[in-house]
Design an enzyme around this catalytic site. Structure first.
Site, PDB file in Angstrom:
ATOM      1  N   GLU A 177       6.158 -34.027  -0.992  1.00  0.00           N
ATOM      2  CA  GLU A 177       4.862 -33.349  -1.505  1.00  0.00           C
ATOM      3  C   GLU A 177       5.151 -32.637  -3.117  1.00  0.00           C
ATOM      4  OE1 GLU A 177       1.250 -33.504   0.581  1.00  0.00           O
ATOM      5  OE2 GLU A 177       2.556 -35.088  -0.260  1.00  0.00           O
ATOM      6  N   LYS A 197     -14.636  -8.417  -7.549  1.00  0.00           N
ATOM      7  CA  LYS A 197     -13.755  -9.084  -8.274  1.00  0.00           C
ATOM      8  C   LYS A 197     -12.712 -10.449  -7.582  1.00  0.00           C
ATOM      9  CE  LYS A 197     -10.581  -8.782 -12.202  1.00  0.00           C
ATOM     10  NZ  LYS A 197      -9.939  -8.015 -13.271  1.00  0.00           N
ATOM     11  N   ASP A 198     -12.595  -9.957  -6.380  1.00  0.00           N
ATOM     12  CA  ASP A 198     -11.937 -10.976  -5.628  1.00  0.00           C
ATOM     13  C   ASP A 198     -12.793 -12.031  -5.014  1.00  0.00           C
ATOM     14  OD1 ASP A 198      -9.256  -9.764  -5.819  1.00  0.00           O
ATOM     15  OD2 ASP A 198      -9.274  -8.583  -3.896  1.00  0.00           O
ATOM     16  N   HIS A 253       0.766  -1.224  -0.010  1.00  0.00           N
ATOM     17  CA  HIS A 253      -0.122   0.039  -0.073  1.00  0.00           C
ATOM     18  C   HIS A 253       0.737   1.218  -0.236  1.00  0.00           C
ATOM     19  CE1 HIS A 253      -4.266  -1.609   0.998  1.00  0.00           C
ATOM     20  NE2 HIS A 253      -3.522  -2.419   0.322  1.00  0.00           N
ATOM     21  N   SER A 302      -0.586  -1.135  -6.137  1.00  0.00           N
ATOM     22  CA  SER A 302      -0.567  -2.520  -6.844  1.00  0.00           C
ATOM     23  C   SER A 302       0.251  -2.231  -8.274  1.00  0.00           C
ATOM     24  CB  SER A 302      -1.642  -3.153  -7.367  1.00  0.00           C
ATOM     25  OG  SER A 302      -2.443  -3.716  -6.060  1.00  0.00           O
TER      26      SER A 302
END
Lengths: 418, 257
Positions: A287, A243-244, A215, A219
């Site tokens: 894994e 959107k998220d 922040h 972005s």
């Protein structure tokens, strides 16, 4: 002191905000927070990673209420969770598969950052914090896989902790200190459980710093050009909250398919066999999300060399902002970088595939070539590209993105807005 | 201890040097044949008759050597038995309990709260009775073997005449699907070993199918509930996600590209 803050809110909210400015904070960082308007779905994976972390912590805390960290009881307590605890099977399957999905999301998030140059000045620290989060995640996942105390838990822990015996002079002492004994045993399991519970909260702390750093400058975006004003931005809410949320829906559908219909697909069958120090499994494999690193470990016919190379493959990411000398951020405008980038994606997939194969025949050779490309990409190609690559022309701003691309006339109407 | 540490060192060295031993048998053990199960797929369930026959095979044959320490008799209610039937099935088994008020351990018939007992006093007794092999616990067996139920069924049926150069030790048998082929369990599912209560003809194939289905239930007792819940959750999520997409389109409609 900072008494010049005047709360803009009225009533109860104003009363609270005057004493603890959380309302203002939420508005600044979640509601009005200006965000580039051109973010693609590739930017969904940051928030997804955060949600995956929350899912892991919540299910993990519930599982810890029923799990017993003792070599004699761990396997049985997992069976108890799976059979007798109300929805214990659901909690455990979400936690198991959630770990895999957490890594998928974070790997995509990182490749996105790589492609669009999100690590470049002034976001070097943001990127570095991300690498720290990855390292913490790897440690957490490794120790978590030990807890069911199955065959792969035990032998995986044995192989990984033994890597530290490659340290010159003090190797054996360090390894014994990690084990709390002369082999992987009960003290090892108990400390792994303790750390498996602790590290996720360190991840939460690192994520908060990651967000503070994010922040600070906001972005990055697909053009790699900083927003030049309000015409380039939208408030975070409702544009990116919705959107998220949509992205979260897709994520949860994919996770549910595994949890409900293929819950053990991503694991190893032999981890449903209780740990037996006297029976070595024919094939000790980590894994899937560690397989690329496993290939790098095995690429060098020298234990210390392999261990250094493996740790180096993650640590090199810290140096990425300074290895990439190109002033252009986004891969969109870097024709050569783009090709090497996709080759790197393919390379990492190959590294992962080779990691699952037995080290015989053609596989070790492929593994070595893929390992070589991984390091050459970061150490040779990126620095050279910065000098020799001729980037494509870039737009002046986000709102006027198409300068040289196809539709030049279409760009004209938006330009007066600048 | 020394032996163990050597073993450990060898394993570590092998893994570290990129020389981890290749499972030789992996190359020559054929993949277990595909088999159709009723528990497969999104709507798969455990056929009660099949699983109950499987329990009969387990009670008559498997339980002579194998236990299931995480499966309790009370769990049998989930495959269609009532309280009295569960008590009757449990009572066929004997478990060790105690100490009683004289400080002695004693034998008593099993109760619904008991698990399927391991029939030997301890691992050493089991080894002694089986030429050095311990019959594994079968609680999670179909999850614990690569190949799952297909593999378990294939091993139960995979007995063959050993090749000339097989070098079997006493008490070993040749099995097409078992890793290394040399298995310490004799072929158990032969014609006539079980007399099915429901009149089904107890062929080896039928018994292998039934008992594997039973063992798959034992390994995954919540499978039916899991698949039912999964369907609801995923349908809900699809509707929710579609609506979120519509909302997203609407909200973003006024943003200039």
């Amino acid at each position: 002191m900072a008494t010049d803050y005047q709360t803009p809110y009225k009533g109860v909210l104003g009363w609270l905000d005057d004493r603890l400015p959380v309302i203002n904070f939420a508005d600044q960082h979640l509601r009005f927070y200006p965000t580039p308007k051109n973010l693609t779905y590739a930017w969904n994976f940051g928030s997804l990673a955060g949600i995956a972390l929350v899912i892991m912590i919540v299910t993990g805390i519930a599982l810890a209420m029923h799990y017993t960290p003792h070599t004699d009881y761990a396997f049985a307590s997992i069976q108890k969770i799976m059979r007798d605890v109300n929805y214990g099977w659901l909690l455990r399957y979400i936690h198991m598969n959630g770990a895999s999905f957490f890594f998928i999301v974070v790997y995509i998030h990182m490749f996105r950052g790589l492609y669009y140059g999100s690590y470049k000045q002034p976001r070097e620290v943001l990127w570095g914090l991300g690498v720290i989060i990855l390292l913490l995640m790897m440690a957490t996942a490794f120790m978590g896989y030990t807890l069911p105390w199955g065959q792969m838990s035990y032998w995986g822990a044995t192989v990984i902790t033994n890597m530290f015996s490659a340290v010159p002079v003090f190797g054996d002492e360090i390894t014994r200190w990690l084990w709390g004994g002369f082999a992987v045993g009960n003290p090892t399991l108990q400390r792994f459980f303790s750390l498996h519970y602790l590290l996720p909260f360190l991840i939460v702390g690192a994520v908060m710093l990651h967000l503070v750093a994010l922040h600070r400058y906001g972005s990055n975006n697909p053009t790699g050009i900083e927003p030049k004003g309000h015409q380039d931005q939208v408030p975070f809410h409702p544009y990116y909250t919705v959107k998220d949320l949509f992205g979260l829906g897709v994520f949860l559908i994919a996770l549910s398919l595994f949890v409900f219909y293929a819950p053990n697909y991503l694991g190893h069958a032999i981890n449903y066999q209780p740990a037996d120090p006297l029976v070595t499994p024919p094939h000790i494999v980590p894994e899937w999300y560690f397989l690329p690193f496993y290939t790098i470990l095995r690429a060098v016919p020298n234990k210390l060399g392999g261990v250094l190379l493996m740790f180096g493959s993650v640590l090199i990411l810290f140096a990425l902002p300074w290895l990439d000398r190109s002033p252009v951020r986004s891969g969109r405008y870097r024709p050569l970088f783009k090709q090497f980038f996709w080759l790197l994606v393919l390379d990492v997939l190959v590294l992962g595939y080779v990691g699952a194969m037995p080290p015989s025949g053609i596989w070790p050779t492929i593994g070595r070539v893929a390992t070589a490309y991984y390091f050459i990409f970061f150490l040779v190609i990126l620095p050279l590209l910065g000098v020799f690559e001729r980037p494509k022309p870039r737009p002046h701003s986000i709102s006027q993105p198409v300068l040289s691309d196809r539709a030049q006339p279409a760009a004209a109407p938006t330009s007066p807005a600048e | 201890m020394a032996k163990f540490r050597n073993l450990l060192a060898a394993a570590i060295a092998a893994a570290g040097l990129g020389l981890a031993p290749v499972p030789v048998e992996a190359a020559e053990t054929p993949a277990p044949p595909e088999h159709t199960w009723q528990f497969e797929g999104v709507f798969g369930t455990f056929d009660r008759a099949t699983v109950q026959r499987g329990l009969q095979v387990f009670n008559t044959v498997c339980s002579a050597c194998h236990g299931m320490k995480y499966v309790h008799f009370r769990n049998l209610k989930d495959i269609g038995y009532n309280k009295d039937q569960v008590e009757a099935i449990a009572a066929q088994y004997t478990v060790t309990d105690g100490p009683n008020d004289q400080g002695e351990m004693y034998q008593r018939p099993a109760e619904p709260t008991d698990a399927f007992p391991f029939p030997y006093k301890n691992k050493e007794a089991a080894k002694n009775a089986n030429n050095g092999a311990v019959p594994p616990d079968l609680s999670v067996i179909t999850n614990a073997r690569p190949g799952g139920p297909e593999y378990v069924r294939a091993v139960l049926l995979g007995y063959e005449k050993a090749p000339e150069d097989a070098n079997l030790s006493p008490g070993q048998y040749w099995n097409k699907y078992y890793p290394s082929h040399k298995i310490s369990m004799p072929q158990m599912l032969v014609q006539g070993v079980v007399d099915y209560q429901d009149g089904t003809k107890a062929t080896p194939k039928q018994m292998a199918h039934d008992v594997t289905a039973f063992l798959h239930w034992a390994s995954n007792p919540h499978m039916e509930e899991r698949k039912r819940l999964g369907l609801k959750v995923i349908l809900f999520l699809i509707v929710l996600t579609a609506m979120l997409y519509a909302v997203q389109r609407k909200i973003w409609a006024d943003v200039e590209k």
